[in-house]
Design a protein around this motif. Structure first.
Motif, short mmCIF file in Angstrom:
data_model
loop_
_atom_site.label_atom_id
_atom_site.label_comp_id
_atom_site.label_asym_id
_atom_site.label_seq_id
_atom_site.Cartn_x
_atom_site.Cartn_y
_atom_site.Cartn_z
N MET A 172 0.85 -1.21 0.00
CA MET A 172 0.00 0.00 0.00
C MET A 172 0.88 1.26 0.00
N GLN A 173 1.89 1.26 0.93
CA GLN A 173 2.77 2.43 0.99
C GLN A 173 3.51 2.61 -0.32
N HIS A 174 3.96 1.47 -0.89
CA HIS A 174 4.72 1.56 -2.14
C HIS A 174 3.88 2.10 -3.28
N THR A 175 2.67 1.57 -3.42
CA THR A 175 1.83 2.05 -4.53
C THR A 175 1.55 3.53 -4.39
N THR A 176 1.36 3.99 -3.16
CA THR A 176 1.07 5.41 -2.96
C THR A 176 2.28 6.26 -3.35
N THR A 177 3.46 5.92 -2.85
CA THR A 177 4.62 6.76 -3.21
C THR A 177 4.92 6.61 -4.70
N ILE B 137 -8.09 15.70 7.10
CA ILE B 137 -6.92 15.68 6.20
C ILE B 137 -5.95 16.79 6.63
N PRO B 138 -4.69 16.45 6.81
CA PRO B 138 -3.74 17.50 7.19
C PRO B 138 -3.49 18.44 5.99
N LEU B 139 -3.46 19.72 6.19
CA LEU B 139 -3.47 20.54 7.37
C LEU B 139 -4.33 21.76 7.16
N ILE C 123 -3.09 9.49 7.79
CA ILE C 123 -4.36 9.99 7.23
C ILE C 123 -4.15 10.34 5.75
N ALA C 124 -3.05 11.07 5.49
CA ALA C 124 -2.79 11.53 4.12
C ALA C 124 -2.57 10.35 3.17
N PHE C 125 -1.86 9.37 3.64
CA PHE C 125 -1.58 8.18 2.82
C PHE C 125 -2.85 7.50 2.36
N GLU C 126 -3.78 7.47 3.27
CA GLU C 126 -5.01 6.76 2.98
C GLU C 126 -5.86 7.55 1.99
N PRO D 263 -4.15 9.65 -2.54
CA PRO D 263 -4.20 8.99 -3.84
C PRO D 263 -5.63 8.66 -4.25
N ARG D 264 -6.43 8.29 -3.26
CA ARG D 264 -7.84 7.95 -3.57
C ARG D 264 -8.57 9.15 -4.14
N ASP D 265 -8.25 10.34 -3.64
CA ASP D 265 -8.93 11.56 -4.10
C ASP D 265 -8.20 12.21 -5.28
N CYS D 266 -7.17 11.57 -5.81
CA CYS D 266 -6.38 12.11 -6.94
C CYS D 266 -5.64 13.40 -6.59
N TRP D 267 -4.98 13.44 -5.45
CA TRP D 267 -4.06 14.51 -5.07
C TRP D 267 -4.66 15.91 -5.21
N PRO D 268 -5.74 16.19 -4.48
CA PRO D 268 -6.35 17.53 -4.60
C PRO D 268 -5.45 18.64 -4.04
#
Ligand code: GLC
Length: 450
Positions: free
Chosen positions: A1-6, A331-333, A392-395, A398-403
């Motif tokens: 999960m961490q890898h796919t996100t980065t 979502i931070p911050l 929180i950000a990791f989760e 990516p799901r929200d397409c980096w707003p």
């Protein structure tokens, strides 16, 4: 999960690189086919900072030195208004490479609201130091061209205008909040960046005979600025009580309430919100004025650069801990707290619909600020809080397409007019992740603190 996100964050970063004469030179602000505004295709100086930090961390130093050189040279493109003198140390807000391969800078002459990019040269100097430390290449900073540039910036930012304190005086919207938002005068973020710039310049300027006088001035100004901010911007319950009982109209050198602050300006939300073990630096201070709003970036940069004392840094983190739901939330911050609404919003923002309460700059949530939160938390020994925010950000990102930003009191809504695929949203997460997980990133962390 961490890898796919980065991986997906890196992919976005890679797709954002701008080339000039075949060389990488910067990154666009967003890579969204439906951009909120055309200028997001440009490379903004402030947005490139987290991109540059990722590149530096990965040993990809060429794009950063190209950027530093190009921005320095772009100063020559500044147009002077008739009857004005050119401000040689000013750096552009952004630049683009057009279809004819011309590089074109924007000094606020095209920017929405024609705002002045005061923060650009401050960030540039801070990045130059980070580049020199992490790459080990000091020849760039020591070159004649760069030494000249450093001196021009210092000349402009140390020039007396109408200052009555060691803090720097600027017009509205001159930094990340680049719209009218009641942040003219002496906004905290500018003071934190100014301090970081001065400390960087102290290390970058060659210590020769010719520079000795200037270096002494830089040192003195950074010290007086630091003492001033630590005293006049700091707010905890004790200070709040002092202000609450202030006498006003004191004339002369013996005055206690130097800025003639009337106690009635204390906003209602402060009592009960500020915990007894915490504190923070207020948003702005001036004659008869304290802006009590909590501005995230100014406070976090102040921790990172050592503008606060260690104890103040701890207390700011304690405020984050106690008010997590409001300052981090979904979502931070949160960029600032609280939002202004109603008539106050209309007067302060000029009825700006993008900055309605709890949106965009007026209390929205900006993931691009996460790297500074991570850095400040590490500096203050609060890894636990950094980890909590990053999770929180990791989760979510990516799901929200980096707003670009989120709306709402707790940030549960993707910003109504936010871009997707916003580059500094992605780079901020990469830096935060690396700072926590990769011991090699320690040298980057050291290049950001003083
Ligand atoms: C908005 C932000 C500004 C940022 C720019 C590009 O104007 O307010 O801080 O640099 O977008 O992302």
């Amino acid at each position: 999960m961490q890898h796919t996100t980065t991986d997906s964050a890196y992919k976005l970063l890679k797709s954002s690189v701008i080339h000039y004469k075949g060389e990488p030179i910067g990154t666009v602000a967003a890579n969204d086919p439906n951009l909120a505004s055309k200028n997001y295709q440009e490379c903004f100086i402030r947005d490139f900072i987290p991109s540059a930090l990722v590149f530096l961390m990965d040993g990809n130093t060429e794009i950063v030195s190209n950027f530093l050189t190009a921005v320095l040279q772009l100063r020559g493109q500044q147009k002077t208004m008739e009857g004005h003198e050119i401000a040689e140390g000013l750096m552009p807000a952004s630049f683009e490479v057009d279809e004819h391969s011309n590089i074109i800078a924007d000094f606020g002459d095209r920017a929405i609201g024609r705002v002045a990019p005061v923060d650009s040269a401050l960030w540039w100097m801070i990045l130059l130091r980070a580049y020199s430390i992490t790459s080990g290449d000091v020849s760039l900073a020591h070159s004649n061209e760069f030494q000249k540039g450093i001196k021009m910036i210092l000349k402009l930012y140390l020039k007396e205008s109408f200052e009555t304190s060691p803090a720097m005086l600027v017009p509205d919207g001159s930094f990340m909040i680049d719209r009218r938002m009641g942040v003219h005068g002496h906004p905290l973020e500018i003071q934190s960046l100014f301090y970081g710039m001065l400390r960087s310049a102290q290390e970058l300027l060659l210590p020769n005979k010719e520079n000795s006088e200037l270096l002494a001035i830089v040192k003195k100004r950074s010290q007086t600025l630091r003492s001033y901010v630590r005293l006049y911007y700091w707010l905890d319950l004790q200070r709040l009580n002092e202000i609450h009982r202030y006498k006003a109209e004191e004339f002369g050198l013996e005055a206690v309430n130097l800025l003639n602050i009337y106690p009635d300006i204390i906003p209602d939300w402060i009592d009960g919100w500020l915990p007894s073990n915490a504190g923070y630096l207020v948003g702005n201070v001036g004659p008869g004025k304290i802006d009590f709003r909590f501005f995230a970036l100014g406070n976090l940069l102040a921790i990172l650069f050592g503008l606060t004392t260690d104890e103040q840094a701890q207390q700011i983190m304690l405020l984050y801990e106690a008010r997590w739901d409001q300052l981090i939330g979904q979502i931070p911050l949160k960029i600032l707290y609280p939002a202004v609404a109603g008539k106050e919003w209309a007067i302060m923002t000029g009825a700006d619909p993008k900055n309605v309460a709890w949106s965009y700059h007026n209390g929205g949530h900006w993931p691009s600020l996460l790297w500074v939160f991570t850095g400040a938390a590490l500096k203050a020994g609060r890894e636990d809080m950094a980890r909590r925010a990053i999770d929180i950000a990791f989760e979510r990102l990516p799901r929200d397409c980096w707003p670009e930003y989120y709306d709402g009191k707790t940030g549960s809504l993707i910003g109504r007019r936010a871009n997707l695929n916003q580059i500094w949203t992605a780079t901020s997460l990469i830096i935060s992740h690396q700072l926590m997980e990769n011991p090699d990133s320690l040298s980057l962390f050291e290049a950001l603190i003083f």
